[in-house]
Design a protein around this motif. Sequence first.
Motif, short mmCIF file in Angstrom:
data_model
loop_
_atom_site.label_atom_id
_atom_site.label_comp_id
_atom_site.label_asym_id
_atom_site.label_seq_id
_atom_site.Cartn_x
_atom_site.Cartn_y
_atom_site.Cartn_z
N ASP A 70 4.85 -30.10 26.71
CA ASP A 70 6.09 -29.91 26.13
C ASP A 70 6.76 -28.62 27.17
O ASP A 70 7.94 -28.72 27.04
CB ASP A 70 6.11 -29.07 24.90
CG ASP A 70 5.65 -30.20 23.69
OD1 ASP A 70 5.87 -31.42 24.00
OD2 ASP A 70 5.20 -29.80 22.55
N GLU A 71 5.77 -27.98 27.98
CA GLU A 71 6.67 -26.92 29.06
C GLU A 71 7.20 -27.81 30.08
O GLU A 71 7.70 -27.13 30.74
CB GLU A 71 5.35 -26.04 29.11
CG GLU A 71 4.96 -25.10 28.20
CD GLU A 71 3.91 -24.19 28.54
OE1 GLU A 71 3.94 -23.05 28.22
OE2 GLU A 71 3.00 -24.85 29.18
N MET A 72 6.80 -29.07 30.31
CA MET A 72 7.32 -29.75 31.31
C MET A 72 8.76 -30.52 30.97
O MET A 72 9.36 -31.21 31.81
CB MET A 72 6.57 -30.82 32.17
CG MET A 72 5.22 -30.38 32.08
SD MET A 72 5.06 -29.50 33.32
CE MET A 72 3.20 -28.83 33.55
N LYS A 73 9.11 -30.51 29.74
CA LYS A 73 10.36 -31.05 29.27
C LYS A 73 11.67 -30.45 28.94
O LYS A 73 11.47 -29.08 28.88
CB LYS A 73 9.86 -31.86 28.02
CG LYS A 73 8.84 -32.67 27.97
CD LYS A 73 8.38 -33.45 26.72
CE LYS A 73 7.08 -34.32 26.80
NZ LYS A 73 6.80 -34.92 25.44
N GLY A 74 12.74 -30.97 29.20
CA GLY A 74 14.03 -30.52 28.77
C GLY A 74 14.65 -29.69 29.72
O GLY A 74 15.61 -28.95 29.42
N GLY A 75 14.22 -29.33 31.02
CA GLY A 75 14.99 -29.02 32.14
C GLY A 75 16.24 -29.46 32.10
O GLY A 75 16.87 -30.55 31.93
N THR A 76 17.44 -28.39 32.48
CA THR A 76 18.86 -28.84 32.59
C THR A 76 19.13 -28.72 34.16
O THR A 76 20.01 -29.02 34.61
CB THR A 76 19.67 -27.96 31.71
OG1 THR A 76 19.67 -26.64 32.38
CG2 THR A 76 19.43 -27.95 30.41
N GLY A 120 25.37 -30.00 33.62
CA GLY A 120 25.47 -31.15 32.80
C GLY A 120 24.65 -32.35 32.99
O GLY A 120 23.88 -32.42 33.86
N SER A 121 25.02 -33.11 32.26
CA SER A 121 24.22 -34.57 32.39
C SER A 121 24.92 -35.74 31.86
O SER A 121 25.87 -35.57 31.14
CB SER A 121 22.73 -34.59 31.71
OG SER A 121 22.78 -34.73 30.25
N ILE A 122 24.59 -37.05 32.41
CA ILE A 122 25.45 -38.27 32.00
C ILE A 122 24.48 -38.99 30.86
O ILE A 122 23.36 -39.14 31.30
CB ILE A 122 25.85 -38.96 33.27
CG1 ILE A 122 26.83 -38.18 34.11
CG2 ILE A 122 26.31 -40.40 32.63
CD1 ILE A 122 27.29 -39.29 35.30
N VAL A 177 27.29 -34.55 28.86
CA VAL A 177 26.94 -33.19 28.10
C VAL A 177 26.78 -32.21 28.92
O VAL A 177 26.09 -32.10 29.97
CB VAL A 177 25.44 -33.75 27.63
CG1 VAL A 177 24.87 -32.38 26.80
CG2 VAL A 177 25.03 -34.92 26.90
N TYR A 178 27.78 -31.17 28.23
CA TYR A 178 27.78 -29.82 28.71
C TYR A 178 27.10 -28.90 27.84
O TYR A 178 26.72 -29.16 26.68
CB TYR A 178 29.31 -29.35 29.07
CG TYR A 178 30.19 -30.14 29.81
CD1 TYR A 178 29.99 -30.05 31.29
CD2 TYR A 178 30.97 -31.23 29.30
CE1 TYR A 178 31.03 -30.69 32.10
CE2 TYR A 178 31.77 -31.72 30.09
CZ TYR A 178 31.68 -31.87 31.57
OH TYR A 178 32.58 -32.15 32.37
#
Length: 406
Positions: free
Chosen positions: A315-321, A255-257, A263-264
């Motif tokens: 775009d391949e570097m963005k959005g990791g969880t 998750g993240s704050i 955000v789960y």
Amino acid sequence: MTTEVKVPTLGESITEATLGQWLKKVGDTVAVDEPIASLETDKVAVEVPSPVAGTIGALVVAEGDTVEVGALIATIEAGGAGAAPAAPAAKAEAAPAATAAQQAPAVPAKTSDALAPSAKRAAGETGIDPSTVTGTGKDGRVTRIDIEGAAANAKAAPAPVPAQAAAPASTAGGRKEERVRMTRLRQTVAKRLKEAQNTAAMLTTFNDVDMTEVIAARTKYKDLFEKKHGVRLGFMGFFVKAACQALRDIPAVNGSIEGDEIVYRDYADISVAVSAPNGLVVPVIRDAQDLSVAGIEKTIGDFGKRAKDGTLKMDEMKGGTFTISNGGVFGSLMSTPIINPPQSAVLGLHRIEERPVVVKGEIVIRPMMYLALSYDHRLIDGREAVTFLVALKNAIEDPTRLLIDL
């Protein structure tokens, strides 16, 4: 006809870049879409293609300059091969002295090779003249490995030794310093890591894992795996798969704050660190929870190849969880990795080392690896962090769990 070459759109929220290196010099002929320059952004290096076929007329900015999206960086004189040589000559006569001064740094000593910053640093550190080195990189460019290889050969050769020994004699007792401008990528990494330390309540917990079963499975099936899937069977496929299962069971780690909300997620986009010419980059395996070990290994292999070629997309570097960093490939025994915001946790893998351990009351030698989980204590409790590592440990020590979803 003169065509202007401008900085292309670099991606969402990216407004400027650094001119990393010129791949062509004034007077060189270029084909349509042939790369003429490399731009360093906050995340990756981006090549600038030629919009037309013709001859390089002018290089408007020097290597190391900061340029904004849409800024003019070069001009190309369009025309046939026969007319190409005349165009740059006319341009050179009309060019002001300032333009010539800007172009001078961009012309490499060995005109067929454009040195990357890492190769320049290696040349400065070793004292190797790049013009004497045969390049093995793209289009015959001299790479850092070429420079280091030439330096190693020079040390082994008997003749150059006296010459190298004579050089320090002229500056006996002197000490040298070299100032190298930080790349945009390194500046961004430094800024983000410091922000992570200032923002997150960061804590690291450790465990160790017996790699016996994974090593046995890899040894038994690696040839069949590579024959069927066209990629080598490594350890990262097992760890990513195990991490996805552990993240599903301990959702806080994934998750993240955001503001005053947590955000789960029911998916796992796993960031994996791979080596690139200018340092480590962290592309993302999308929906890793839906991939097999083979699918994960194929994705990581593709990332590694394109990172070396400089063709990874932003775009391949963005959005990791969640991030997995394998310092073991460099020999690291133990570390406390830093979280990559807005993620809340990062897993550090380390080298495999034979150590004595107690199994069923007997001391035996086993291949062991330390695991480190750094996490944001604002979101993840110690119990959850330890539970995550234990779940990961159990899956790696008994890979059958990955098949039957335990």
